[in-house]
Design a protein around this motif. Structure first.
Motif, PDB file in Angstrom:
ATOM      1  N   THR A  56      -0.202 -10.399 -17.006  1.00 20.37           N
ATOM      2  CA  THR A  56       0.818 -10.714 -18.007  1.00 20.37           C
ATOM      3  C   THR A  56       0.271 -11.796 -18.922  1.00 20.37           C
ATOM      4  OG1 THR A  56       2.566 -10.188 -16.439  1.00 20.37           O
ATOM      5  CG2 THR A  56       3.190 -11.497 -18.352  1.00 20.37           C
ATOM      6  N   VAL A  57       0.303 -11.551 -20.228  1.00 21.08           N
ATOM      7  CA  VAL A  57      -0.148 -12.542 -21.211  1.00 21.08           C
ATOM      8  C   VAL A  57       1.004 -12.889 -22.149  1.00 21.08           C
ATOM      9  CG1 VAL A  57      -2.564 -11.812 -21.165  1.00 21.08           C
ATOM     10  CG2 VAL A  57      -1.023 -10.813 -22.818  1.00 21.08           C
ATOM     11  N   THR A  58       0.958 -14.085 -22.687  1.00 18.66           N
ATOM     12  CA  THR A  58       1.965 -14.549 -23.632  1.00 18.66           C
ATOM     13  C   THR A  58       1.297 -14.779 -24.983  1.00 18.66           C
ATOM     14  OG1 THR A  58       3.163 -15.624 -21.853  1.00 18.66           O
ATOM     15  CG2 THR A  58       3.710 -16.302 -24.080  1.00 18.66           C
ATOM     16  N   VAL A  59       1.737 -14.012 -25.984  1.00 16.23           N
ATOM     17  CA  VAL A  59       1.195 -14.140 -27.341  1.00 16.23           C
ATOM     18  C   VAL A  59       2.104 -15.091 -28.114  1.00 16.23           C
ATOM     19  CG1 VAL A  59       0.605 -12.923 -29.457  1.00 16.23           C
ATOM     20  CG2 VAL A  59       0.272 -11.803 -27.253  1.00 16.23           C
ATOM     21  N   PRO A  60       1.571 -16.218 -28.609  1.00 14.78           N
ATOM     22  CA  PRO A  60       2.417 -17.160 -29.346  1.00 14.78           C
ATOM     23  C   PRO A  60       2.889 -16.578 -30.673  1.00 14.78           C
ATOM     24  CG  PRO A  60       0.119 -17.840 -29.420  1.00 14.78           C
ATOM     25  CD  PRO A  60       0.188 -16.655 -28.512  1.00 14.78           C
ATOM     26  N   SER A  61       4.062 -17.004 -31.090  1.00 15.16           N
ATOM     27  CA  SER A  61       4.649 -16.514 -32.333  1.00 15.16           C
ATOM     28  C   SER A  61       4.093 -17.284 -33.532  1.00 15.16           C
ATOM     29  CB  SER A  61       6.165 -16.667 -32.281  1.00 15.16           C
ATOM     30  OG  SER A  61       6.733 -16.256 -33.493  1.00 15.16           O
ATOM     31  N   VAL A  62       3.768 -16.558 -34.592  1.00 17.07           N
ATOM     32  CA  VAL A  62       3.290 -17.167 -35.832  1.00 17.07           C
ATOM     33  C   VAL A  62       4.478 -17.481 -36.741  1.00 17.07           C
ATOM     34  CG1 VAL A  62       1.883 -16.769 -37.891  1.00 17.07           C
ATOM     35  CG2 VAL A  62       1.085 -15.990 -35.688  1.00 17.07           C
ATOM     36  N   ILE A  63       5.500 -16.639 -36.686  1.00 15.02           N
ATOM     37  CA  ILE A  63       6.696 -16.815 -37.502  1.00 15.02           C
ATOM     38  C   ILE A  63       7.668 -17.703 -36.715  1.00 15.02           C
ATOM     39  CG2 ILE A  63       8.577 -15.628 -38.683  1.00 15.02           C
ATOM     40  CD1 ILE A  63       6.749 -13.163 -38.801  1.00 15.02           C
ATOM     41  N   PRO A  64       8.061 -18.850 -37.250  1.00 11.21           N
ATOM     42  CA  PRO A  64       8.829 -19.841 -36.497  1.00 11.21           C
ATOM     43  C   PRO A  64      10.166 -19.358 -35.915  1.00 11.21           C
ATOM     44  CG  PRO A  64       8.052 -20.771 -38.556  1.00 11.21           C
ATOM     45  CD  PRO A  64       7.737 -19.316 -38.584  1.00 11.21           C
ATOM     46  N   LEU A  65      10.833 -18.409 -36.503  1.00 11.70           N
ATOM     47  CA  LEU A  65      12.148 -18.013 -36.025  1.00 11.70           C
ATOM     48  C   LEU A  65      12.109 -17.046 -34.845  1.00 11.70           C
ATOM     49  CD1 LEU A  65      13.905 -17.506 -39.485  1.00 11.70           C
ATOM     50  CD2 LEU A  65      14.009 -19.485 -37.986  1.00 11.70           C
ATOM     51  N   PHE A  66      10.938 -16.516 -34.515  1.00 14.48           N
ATOM     52  CA  PHE A  66      10.822 -15.526 -33.442  1.00 14.48           C
ATOM     53  C   PHE A  66      10.230 -16.145 -32.186  1.00 14.48           C
ATOM     54  CE2 PHE A  66      10.712 -12.984 -37.349  1.00 14.48           C
ATOM     55  CZ  PHE A  66      11.781 -12.136 -37.086  1.00 14.48           C
TER      56      PHE A  66
END
Length: 129
Positions: free
Chosen positions: A102-112
């Motif tokens: 399981t990997v966690t991809v950080p969000s680039v768009i602040p609201l998501f």
């Protein structure tokens, strides 16, 4: 001649009055353009994360099938560090070994929110065991 001069003067006046319109139009369109660009980057990161999760799961399952107890380290080594991979080199039944990453991809768009991806791979066990 007088009519032609008057026409040219009117055209010049009109073009002077339109002077910052294109800049204003661009300034209004810029936020939309930035959001579309950031969404494209986000989709690319999600694709990269899915690829990394699959690669790490394959490495973990293969290492675990060859030598039990080595799958977690192999899975961690195969994934990029910034994805925070959680490797679960679960066992298997009989002839196969299954690993889950399981990997966690950080969000680039602040609201998501961040995107979490999970990949499972099953490999046959080594015959020498």
């Amino acid at each position: 001649m007088r009519g032609v001069r008057g026409l040219l003067e009117r055209v010049r006046r009109r073009s002077r009055n339109d002077r910052g319109v294109s800049l204003l139009e661009f300034a209004g369109f810029l936020p939309i353009l930035l959001v579309v660009g950031m969404a494209g980057i986000q989709l690319g990161l999600i694709g990269y994360g899915a690829s990394q999760a699959g690669t790490a799961a394959r490495a973990a399952a293969r290492a675990e099938s060859l030598e039990p107890g080595t799958g977690a380290a192999a899975g961690q080594a195969a994934a990029s560090g910034w994805l925070n991979a959680a490797v679960s080199p679960g066992g298997g039944g009989g002839d196969t070994t299954t690993a889950s990453v399981t990997v966690t991809v950080p969000s680039v768009i602040p609201l998501f929110d961040d995107v979490t991806l999970t990949r499972d791979v099953t490999m046959p066990n080594d015959d020498d065991q």
